[in-house]
Scaffold this active site. Structure first.
Site, PDB file in Angstrom:
ATOM      1  N   ILE A   2       5.383  -2.527  -7.388  1.00 38.05           N
ATOM      2  CA  ILE A   2       4.554  -1.182  -7.668  1.00 38.05           C
ATOM      3  C   ILE A   2       5.045  -0.177  -6.837  1.00 38.05           C
ATOM      4  CG2 ILE A   2       2.175  -0.141  -7.466  1.00 38.05           C
ATOM      5  CD1 ILE A   2       1.028  -3.120  -7.584  1.00 38.05           C
ATOM      6  N   ARG A   3       5.728   0.746  -7.224  1.00 37.68           N
ATOM      7  CA  ARG A   3       6.521   1.753  -6.718  1.00 37.68           C
ATOM      8  C   ARG A   3       7.410   1.034  -5.353  1.00 37.68           C
ATOM      9  NH1 ARG A   3       5.934   6.982  -3.336  1.00 37.68           N
ATOM     10  NH2 ARG A   3       3.981   5.927  -2.611  1.00 37.68           N
ATOM     11  N   GLU A   9      -0.036 -11.425  -4.016  1.00 40.38           N
ATOM     12  CA  GLU A   9      -1.361 -11.317  -3.902  1.00 40.38           C
ATOM     13  C   GLU A   9      -1.926 -10.867  -5.202  1.00 40.38           C
ATOM     14  OE1 GLU A   9       0.487  -9.145  -2.781  1.00 40.38           O
ATOM     15  OE2 GLU A   9      -0.427  -7.223  -2.693  1.00 40.38           O
ATOM     16  N   ARG A  32      12.741   3.035   0.327  1.00 41.66           N
ATOM     17  CA  ARG A  32      11.189   2.805   0.247  1.00 41.66           C
ATOM     18  C   ARG A  32      10.887   2.898  -1.160  1.00 41.66           C
ATOM     19  NH1 ARG A  32       8.301   7.587   1.315  1.00 41.66           N
ATOM     20  NH2 ARG A  32       6.480   6.728   0.735  1.00 41.66           N
ATOM     21  N   CYS A  82       5.854  -5.610   0.256  1.00 43.48           N
ATOM     22  CA  CYS A  82       6.124  -4.134  -0.420  1.00 43.48           C
ATOM     23  C   CYS A  82       5.947  -3.207   0.960  1.00 43.48           C
ATOM     24  CB  CYS A  82       4.960  -3.845  -1.332  1.00 43.48           C
ATOM     25  SG  CYS A  82       5.607  -2.502  -2.371  1.00 43.48           S
ATOM     26  N   HIS A 122       4.431  -7.985  -5.278  1.00 39.97           N
ATOM     27  CA  HIS A 122       3.012  -8.104  -4.869  1.00 39.97           C
ATOM     28  C   HIS A 122       2.707  -9.791  -5.195  1.00 39.97           C
ATOM     29  CE1 HIS A 122       1.447  -4.091  -3.190  1.00 39.97           C
ATOM     30  NE2 HIS A 122       2.762  -3.763  -3.939  1.00 39.97           N
ATOM     31  N   GLY A 179       0.709  -1.270   0.026  1.00 38.34           N
ATOM     32  CA  GLY A 179      -0.079   0.009  -0.138  1.00 38.34           C
ATOM     33  C   GLY A 179       0.738   1.356   0.107  1.00 38.34           C
ATOM     34  N   GLU A 180       0.711   2.044   0.907  1.00 40.87           N
ATOM     35  CA  GLU A 180       1.683   2.967   1.183  1.00 40.87           C
ATOM     36  C   GLU A 180       2.046   3.122   2.610  1.00 40.87           C
ATOM     37  OE1 GLU A 180       3.758   6.433   0.884  1.00 40.87           O
ATOM     38  OE2 GLU A 180       2.081   6.625   2.278  1.00 40.87           O
ATOM     39  N   SER A 181       3.419   3.044   2.815  1.00 44.05           N
ATOM     40  CA  SER A 181       3.709   3.005   4.246  1.00 44.05           C
ATOM     41  C   SER A 181       3.737   4.139   4.963  1.00 44.05           C
ATOM     42  CB  SER A 181       5.434   2.267   4.069  1.00 44.05           C
ATOM     43  OG  SER A 181       5.967   2.991   3.517  1.00 44.05           O
TER      44      SER A 181
HETATM   45  N1  LIG Z   1       3.402  -1.068  -3.308  1.00 40.62           N
HETATM   46  C1  LIG Z   1       3.806  -0.857  -2.186  1.00 40.62           C
HETATM   47  O1  LIG Z   1       3.432  -1.248  -1.206  1.00 40.62           O
HETATM   48  C2  LIG Z   1       4.598   0.698  -2.400  1.00 40.62           C
HETATM   49  C3  LIG Z   1       5.301   1.014  -1.105  1.00 40.62           C
HETATM   50  C4  LIG Z   1       5.819   2.240  -1.119  1.00 40.62           C
HETATM   51  N2  LIG Z   1       7.197   2.255  -2.030  1.00 40.62           N
HETATM   52  C5  LIG Z   1       5.574   3.014   0.252  1.00 40.62           C
HETATM   53  O2  LIG Z   1       6.542   3.634   0.726  1.00 40.62           O
HETATM   54  O3  LIG Z   1       4.913   2.636   1.098  1.00 40.62           O
END
Ligand SMILES: NC(=O)CC[C@H](N)C(=O)O
Length: 248
Positions: free
Chosen positions: A142-143, A204, A108, A78, A202, A46-48
């Site tokens: 993903i990022r 999942e 990150r 992630c 990911h 997600g987004e940490s």
């Molecule tokens: N797909 C992801 O979970 C990306 C994580 C993201 N780089 C973060 O800092 O949270």
């Protein structure tokens, strides 16, 4: 016993669906006391920074740290990997709280911004050994973060080549299978340390459930396995295959 899935933000539904495909029940965890009802936990991507803010708001960090300290199996994917790391670089200003426990340093957003997201056929020898199937795994980044350094207890499960300007080879399995020339540089994207598992990508989001079943075996090895729940929801799992937001 079911597997807890931290459900503050991110791809928790997709993890629950992947567990269901293996006949295992995933339980959404949002409050500290809910951790008492599970013996293992998945922390999704997600987004940490956002996830950390929500975890702080719900006072989850002490219970999550205790969960890890007790040696209960935890898998971070992630953003979940970032959460588990002892040290993170490339954080937003002000930083963010981490659970820690995994002896490593992560960057990150190692691979760049959202538009630099990619898929790759990742060599996964230990996973293929234990779970069978092809020697590579179609990994969705993903990022994504990457692991820059690991401590002595950490077992590396997957690495990916990067060029000097960090452009990622999208098909590393196809090139330089032996003694890679090119930049020769690799970063770590999956590790295990005791009962902690972490992946920068990911699993999942793909139909290949080998990482989930690898984690469930770790859970089984600890004792109170998830195998009992395999029977409990096995029938239901067959019927609900269509709800999967997976990449094939
Ligand atoms: N797909 C992801 O979970 C990306 C994580 C993201 N780089 C973060 O800092 O949270």
């Amino acid at each position: 016993m079911a597997v807890g899935v931290l459900a503050l933000q991110g791809s928790f539904n997709e993890h629950i669906a992947a567990l269901r495909r293996l006949g295992v029940k995933g339980v959404e965890i949002r409050k500290p006391e809910q951790l008492q009802s599970v013996t293992s936990l998945i922390i999704p991507g997600g987004e940490s920074t956002t996830m950390a803010k929500l975890a702080e708001y719900h006072n989850l960090f002490p219970a999550l740290r205790e969960f890890v300290k007790m040696g209960k199996p935890v898998w971070g994917t992630c953003a979940g990997l970032i959460f588990l790391a002892d040290k993170a670089t490339g954080q937003k200003s002000g930083g963010q709280e981490l659970i820690g426990g995994l002896d490593c340093t992560v960057h990150r957003n190692f691979f760049g911004s959202q538009i630099q997201s990619f898929e790759a056929d990742l060599p996964v020898p230990q996973i293929a050994d234990k779970e069978g199937g092809p020697p590579t795994f179609r990994a969705v980044f993903i990022r994504a973060p990457a692991i820059l350094e690991v401590g002595p207890e950490v077992v590396v499960l997957a690495e990916i080549p990067v060029s000097s300007n960090k452009a990622v080879d999208p098909n590393p399995a196809l090139e330089n299978t032996e003694g890679s020339t090119g930049s020769g540089e690799k970063v770590i994207v999956a590790v295990k340390q005791g009962n902690l598992l972490a992946t920068a990508f990911h699993p999942e989001l793909t139909a290949d459930t080998r990482w989930h079943s690898y984690f469930l075996k770790m859970v089984d090895e600890v004792g109170e396995g998830a195998s009992s729940s395999i029977c409990a929801v096995g029938g239901e799992f067959q019927k609900s295959r269509t709800d999967l937001p997976v990449y094939q």
